[in-house]
Design a protein around this motif. Structure first.
Motif, PDB file in Angstrom:
ATOM      1  N   ARG A 499       8.321  20.620   0.082  1.00  0.00           N
ATOM      2  CA  ARG A 499       8.484  20.116  -1.284  1.00  0.00           C
ATOM      3  C   ARG A 499       7.865  18.726  -1.424  1.00  0.00           C
ATOM      4  O   ARG A 499       7.150  18.445  -2.396  1.00  0.00           O
ATOM      5  N   ALA A 500       8.138  17.847  -0.456  1.00  0.00           N
ATOM      6  CA  ALA A 500       7.577  16.490  -0.511  1.00  0.00           C
ATOM      7  C   ALA A 500       6.055  16.543  -0.476  1.00  0.00           C
ATOM      8  O   ALA A 500       5.375  15.821  -1.228  1.00  0.00           O
ATOM      9  N   PHE A 501       5.502  17.390   0.366  1.00  0.00           N
ATOM     10  CA  PHE A 501       4.046  17.516   0.476  1.00  0.00           C
ATOM     11  C   PHE A 501       3.442  17.935  -0.863  1.00  0.00           C
ATOM     12  O   PHE A 501       2.427  17.380  -1.315  1.00  0.00           O
ATOM     13  N   ARG A 502       4.067  18.887  -1.545  1.00  0.00           N
ATOM     14  CA  ARG A 502       3.537  19.346  -2.832  1.00  0.00           C
ATOM     15  C   ARG A 502       3.654  18.261  -3.901  1.00  0.00           C
ATOM     16  O   ARG A 502       2.724  18.044  -4.684  1.00  0.00           O
ATOM     17  N   LEU A 503       4.793  17.563  -3.938  1.00  0.00           N
ATOM     18  CA  LEU A 503       4.981  16.549  -4.980  1.00  0.00           C
ATOM     19  C   LEU A 503       4.089  15.335  -4.761  1.00  0.00           C
ATOM     20  O   LEU A 503       3.654  14.697  -5.733  1.00  0.00           O
ATOM     21  N   LEU A 504       3.803  14.996  -3.515  1.00  0.00           N
ATOM     22  CA  LEU A 504       2.915  13.860  -3.251  1.00  0.00           C
ATOM     23  C   LEU A 504       1.504  14.121  -3.766  1.00  0.00           C
ATOM     24  O   LEU A 504       0.720  13.179  -3.963  1.00  0.00           O
ATOM     25  N   ALA A 505       1.166  15.396  -3.967  1.00  0.00           N
ATOM     26  CA  ALA A 505      -0.172  15.744  -4.469  1.00  0.00           C
ATOM     27  C   ALA A 505      -0.238  15.747  -5.988  1.00  0.00           C
ATOM     28  O   ALA A 505      -1.316  15.915  -6.559  1.00  0.00           O
ATOM     29  N   VAL A 506       0.891  15.563  -6.660  1.00  0.00           N
ATOM     30  CA  VAL A 506       0.902  15.633  -8.127  1.00  0.00           C
ATOM     31  C   VAL A 506       0.080  14.508  -8.760  1.00  0.00           C
ATOM     32  O   VAL A 506      -0.775  14.757  -9.609  1.00  0.00           O
ATOM     33  N   PRO A 507       0.267  13.232  -8.382  1.00  0.00           N
ATOM     34  CA  PRO A 507      -0.551  12.174  -8.997  1.00  0.00           C
ATOM     35  C   PRO A 507      -1.998  12.233  -8.499  1.00  0.00           C
ATOM     36  O   PRO A 507      -2.269  12.639  -7.372  1.00  0.00           O
ATOM     37  N   ASN A 508      -2.910  11.798  -9.347  1.00  0.00           N
ATOM     38  CA  ASN A 508      -4.306  11.682  -8.942  1.00  0.00           C
ATOM     39  C   ASN A 508      -4.572  10.410  -8.147  1.00  0.00           C
ATOM     40  O   ASN A 508      -5.677  10.222  -7.651  1.00  0.00           O
ATOM     41  N   ALA A 509      -3.581   9.545  -8.058  1.00  0.00           N
ATOM     42  CA  ALA A 509      -3.769   8.245  -7.406  1.00  0.00           C
ATOM     43  C   ALA A 509      -4.224   8.421  -5.963  1.00  0.00           C
ATOM     44  O   ALA A 509      -3.716   9.286  -5.242  1.00  0.00           O
ATOM     45  N   ALA A 510      -5.178   7.589  -5.546  1.00  0.00           N
ATOM     46  CA  ALA A 510      -5.678   7.665  -4.170  1.00  0.00           C
ATOM     47  C   ALA A 510      -4.628   7.238  -3.169  1.00  0.00           C
ATOM     48  O   ALA A 510      -4.577   7.757  -2.053  1.00  0.00           O
ATOM     49  N   ALA A 511      -3.772   6.279  -3.546  1.00  0.00           N
ATOM     50  CA  ALA A 511      -2.750   5.772  -2.628  1.00  0.00           C
ATOM     51  C   ALA A 511      -1.478   5.480  -3.408  1.00  0.00           C
ATOM     52  O   ALA A 511      -1.524   5.112  -4.588  1.00  0.00           O
ATOM     53  N   LEU A 512      -0.349   5.657  -2.740  1.00  0.00           N
ATOM     54  CA  LEU A 512       0.953   5.432  -3.354  1.00  0.00           C
ATOM     55  C   LEU A 512       1.780   4.506  -2.471  1.00  0.00           C
ATOM     56  O   LEU A 512       1.738   4.603  -1.245  1.00  0.00           O
ATOM     57  N   THR A 513       2.539   3.596  -3.110  1.00  0.00           N
ATOM     58  CA  THR A 513       3.460   2.754  -2.360  1.00  0.00           C
ATOM     59  C   THR A 513       4.798   3.486  -2.219  1.00  0.00           C
ATOM     60  O   THR A 513       5.078   4.459  -2.929  1.00  0.00           O
ATOM     61  N   LEU A 514       5.633   2.984  -1.321  1.00  0.00           N
ATOM     62  CA  LEU A 514       6.923   3.639  -1.093  1.00  0.00           C
ATOM     63  C   LEU A 514       7.766   3.707  -2.368  1.00  0.00           C
ATOM     64  O   LEU A 514       8.356   4.758  -2.653  1.00  0.00           O
ATOM     65  N   PRO A 544       2.078  -0.091   6.594  1.00  0.00           N
ATOM     66  CA  PRO A 544       3.475   0.251   6.311  1.00  0.00           C
ATOM     67  C   PRO A 544       3.791   0.272   4.821  1.00  0.00           C
ATOM     68  O   PRO A 544       3.403  -0.619   4.067  1.00  0.00           O
ATOM     69  N   GLY A 545       4.497   1.328   4.405  1.00  0.00           N
ATOM     70  CA  GLY A 545       4.930   1.430   3.021  1.00  0.00           C
ATOM     71  C   GLY A 545       3.874   1.915   2.065  1.00  0.00           C
ATOM     72  O   GLY A 545       4.069   1.886   0.845  1.00  0.00           O
ATOM     73  N   HIS A 546       2.713   2.359   2.564  1.00  0.00           N
ATOM     74  CA  HIS A 546       1.630   2.870   1.727  1.00  0.00           C
ATOM     75  C   HIS A 546       1.194   4.229   2.269  1.00  0.00           C
ATOM     76  O   HIS A 546       1.047   4.391   3.486  1.00  0.00           O
ATOM     77  N   TRP A 616       1.244  -7.103  -6.370  1.00  0.00           N
ATOM     78  CA  TRP A 616       1.562  -5.729  -6.778  1.00  0.00           C
ATOM     79  C   TRP A 616       0.396  -5.092  -7.518  1.00  0.00           C
ATOM     80  O   TRP A 616       0.039  -3.943  -7.282  1.00  0.00           O
ATOM     81  N   LEU A 617      -0.213  -5.842  -8.427  1.00  0.00           N
ATOM     82  CA  LEU A 617      -1.354  -5.293  -9.163  1.00  0.00           C
ATOM     83  C   LEU A 617      -2.520  -4.993  -8.234  1.00  0.00           C
ATOM     84  O   LEU A 617      -3.240  -4.012  -8.425  1.00  0.00           O
ATOM     85  N   ASP A 618      -2.715  -5.841  -7.206  1.00  0.00           N
ATOM     86  CA  ASP A 618      -3.811  -5.603  -6.266  1.00  0.00           C
ATOM     87  C   ASP A 618      -3.668  -4.250  -5.574  1.00  0.00           C
ATOM     88  O   ASP A 618      -4.658  -3.576  -5.310  1.00  0.00           O
TER      89      ASP A 618
END
Length: 694
Positions: A499-514, A544-546, A616-618
């Protein structure tokens, strides 16, 4: 033109040395050169130059440095590409690694010459005079590479009978690095072969005392085993013993991977305790291909044979250690191996006790499957591949294999599809490689399809791959399929991980923070789930955390059946959190700004100061914009509020980002919905310019 980094940074055009400017400017160039043609983002350059305290004008200063460098080097040397800059040029670092790779595949006499040539490139401390933590980290990395190369050269020195010649050099290095145990082992062996066994024992004794005095520890298993080699007599293998040669053939179109091959070559020829090298990486990244190339190259050092087993670790029914041991024992001359795991493992170790055998364990599932298959003799070596990092392997050299770089990917495409076809369509080749996300399996499949269809152009196949919905279906050729490769790992996941693997693919974002991941997964176990996926090489954690998904893994995850409403709610939770964070940031950065009137923060990050807002914006701007675009396309939410969000981002980031494409998308959706208020807002943003320099 060529550049030297293994000493003071220099640029040479013929015999003329170029003026590369200030240390900071030379540091900028060094960062681009060490990326070896890969794109280095502007934010990454700022981090390299100023670490945690960049000036407000950092972006402008970086552009000034690059402009001055182009004036000296030529505009074509440093390329501006989407999101950053690249510089593909000849360097002594590249030459050094190229010679090491050639040495790793050469007979021992030729390898000795190549290693000496590689080490001749060094002119002193690498990147000498460059400031900052990044430069120091690179110095440490390059210095370690030189020491590893020296250790490999000592291997060839000892293998070619030069033990007496290297004792002086080894003694000096051992004095400089008294706790580097591979050097200690080399010195001990050189002294023993020179008839100075008492001195060799003395090296061990001194090292043992130093370890106890400085660190309060006993000698490692590697050093203790080297000592046993010094005091023991070597026993020749039985003349009648079978010599298995089980290595599968290696592909003739193998390309790249020079640093990894060098690391594996040094690990497999190591002295001391049993040398173990473990290659890990996601499915399709080329672990087996790399391991077989390294094993064939090292085979001459293991005259008593090479054993190979595909342990099937990514499948539903991996091979048991008992079955693998039975196969090995048969190959070693035992017609009727004993029953029981412990009995077979003991016989296996006894059979290899006086032999030099290379054991290759491909596709291992976990440590429990591997441990019974390890020989006990330090004269043997083990090479393992696995989708998971076998962190519990004591003393192992780990190679975490990533996707190919651009030059390696293009070389593989050309090797399979044909150099002339690739050269004829350079842009299409880049598009095709990009659609394959630099994954070796995907590139090989695409190239094989081209080879089987001479009438197809690269552009035609690249166009077929451009459609994400059919990309996995296109990446099939014969028995090879990217989707099937990924399925081997996905099908073994527990439900919460899947489930986590599928949901992590939902956003188009290249990288996600925790914090973003926590909104997506909506569970207190979000970090644990992500780290477990990282361990399985289904997710990457650059720091870490990304977290980020490989592009093709994202396509695969989106192809798995899931509840569409669950996915939409996950995206909307993330968008709501990002919106609240931006509202909090604008209230701190521009208190009283009219753009936030009537907007509730709701959920979202709270900031303690402007430095936190900037940081954060960076790291989050790309995710904010990509999720906003997705929410607009999804047709959910108040479009006028989304316009206000874009307006706030423009205020916060000024000219660092072009928001026009996002506003145009907002306008198109507002027109489709007939939302006149949102249309007016979007047109006003386009009219005044949503970028400060517009």
């Amino acid at each position: 033109m060529r550049f030297e980094l293994l000493g003071p940074v220099r640029g040479l055009r013929g015999d003329e040395e170029l003026d590369l400017g200030s240390p900071q400017q030379r540091l900028t160039l060094a960062a681009l050169l060490l990326a070896e043609g890969r794109v280095v983002g502007q934010d990454q350059l700022i981090d390299i130059l100023w670490a945690d305290t960049p000036p407000k004008t950092a972006a402008n200063v970086v552009r000034q440095y690059l402009s001055r460098l182009r004036a000296v080097l030529g505009a074509e040397v440093i390329q501006s590409v989407a999101g950053g800059y690249s510089c593909a040029a000849e360097t002594d670092v590249a030459d050094f690694h190229r010679l090491l790779a050639a040495a790793a595949q050469a007979p021992v006499t030729e390898a000795h010459t190549l290693l000496r040539q590689a080490l001749d490139h060094w002119r002193g401390e690498p990147l000498a005079g460059l400031p900052g933590l990044w430069a120091q980290a690179q110095r440490t990395r390059l210095t370690e590479a030189r020491l590893v190369a020296l250790e490999s050269r000592f291997d060839t020195d000892l293998a070619t009978g030069r033990h007496a010649e290297v004792i002086g050099e080894l003694s000096a290095l051992h004095a400089a690095h008294p706790t580097r145990e591979r050097l200690s082992g080399h010195l001990m062996l050189a002294l023993k072969r020179a008839g100075r066994q008492a001195e060799a024992i003395g090296v061990y004794t001194e090292t043992r005392l130093l370890l106890a005095e400085e660190f309060g520890v006993d000698p490692s298993a590697e050093l203790a085993a080297a000592y046993q080699q010094v005091i023991a007599s070597e026993k020749p293998p039985p003349a009648s013993a079978p010599v298995p040669r089980q290595l599968p053939a290696v592909t003739t179109d193998f390309t790249g991977r020079a640093p990894a091959l060098t690391t594996l070559a040094g690990a497999l020829r190591g002295s001391g305790a049993l040398p173990i090298a473990a290659v890990s990486g996601q499915g399709g990244v080329g672990k087996t291909t790399l391991a077989l190339r390294a094993a064939h190259t090292a085979a001459e050092h293991f005259p008593d044979g090479q054993l190979f087993a595909d342990l099937g670790g990514a499948g539903a029914e991996p091979m048991t250690p008992e079955a693998a041991l039975a196969s090995f024992l048969h190959a070693l001359g035992h017609a009727e191996p004993p029953d029981g795991l412990e009995e077979r493992a003991a016989l296996f170790r006894s059979t290899l006790a006086d032999r030099r055998v290379l054991v290759v364990l491909d596709n291992a599932a976990d440590l429990r499957q591997v441990l019974p298959l390890l020989p006990g003799s330090p004269a043997c070596a083990v090479l393992i591949t696995s989708r998971v990092r076998l962190a519990g392997l004591a003393g192992a050299t780990h190679v975490d294999l990533d996707v190919l770089n651009l030059d390696e990917a293009r070389a593989l495409l050309a090797a399979v599809a044909g150099e002339e076809r690739v050269a004829a369509e350079p842009q299409a080749a880049l598009d095709l490689i990009g659609a394959c996300a630099f994954l070796p399996l995907a590139i090989r499949i695409a190239a094989a399809r081209l080879a089987a269809r001479p009438a197809w152009t690269l552009g035609q196949l690249a166009a077929r791959l451009a459609d994400e919905r059919r990309r996995l279906a296109e990446l099939r050729a014969g028995d090879l399929a990217v989707e099937a490769c990924f399925a081997l790992g996905y099908d073994q996941l527990q439900p919460d991980l899947a489930r986590a693997f599928r949901l992590l693919a939902v956003p188009n974002a290249a990288a996600l923070t925790l914090p973003m991941v926590e909104q997506l997964l909506d569970t207190p176990d979000a970090e644990d789930l992500c780290e477990r996926l990282v361990d399985l090489n289904l997710l990457q954690s650059p720091w870490p955390g990304h977290y980020r998904l490989h592009d093709l893994l994202r396509v695969y995850a989106r192809s798995r059946p899931d509840d569409e409403m669950v996915q939409q709610m996950a995206l909307l939770r993330l968008c709501a959190w990002l919106k609240g964070s931006v509202v909090s940031a604008i209230r701190l950065a521009a208190p009283g700004h009219p753009v936030v009137e009537g907007l509730d923060q709701g959920v979202g990050r709270r900031f303690a100061g402007l430095d936190e807002v900037t940081a954060w914006l960076d790291t989050s701007m790309e995710a904010v914009l990509s999720c906003l675009d997705q929410a607009i396309r999804l047709g959910k939410g108040d479009l006028s509020r989304m316009g206000a969000l874009l307006d706030m981002l423009a205020v916060l980031r000024e000219s660092s980002t072009d928001y026009r494409p996002h506003v145009e998308l907002l306008l198109a959706e507002a027109e489709r919905r007939g939302d006149e208020a949102a249309q007016a807002y979007a047109r006003s943003l386009l009219l005044i310019g949503v970028r400060a320099d517009g």
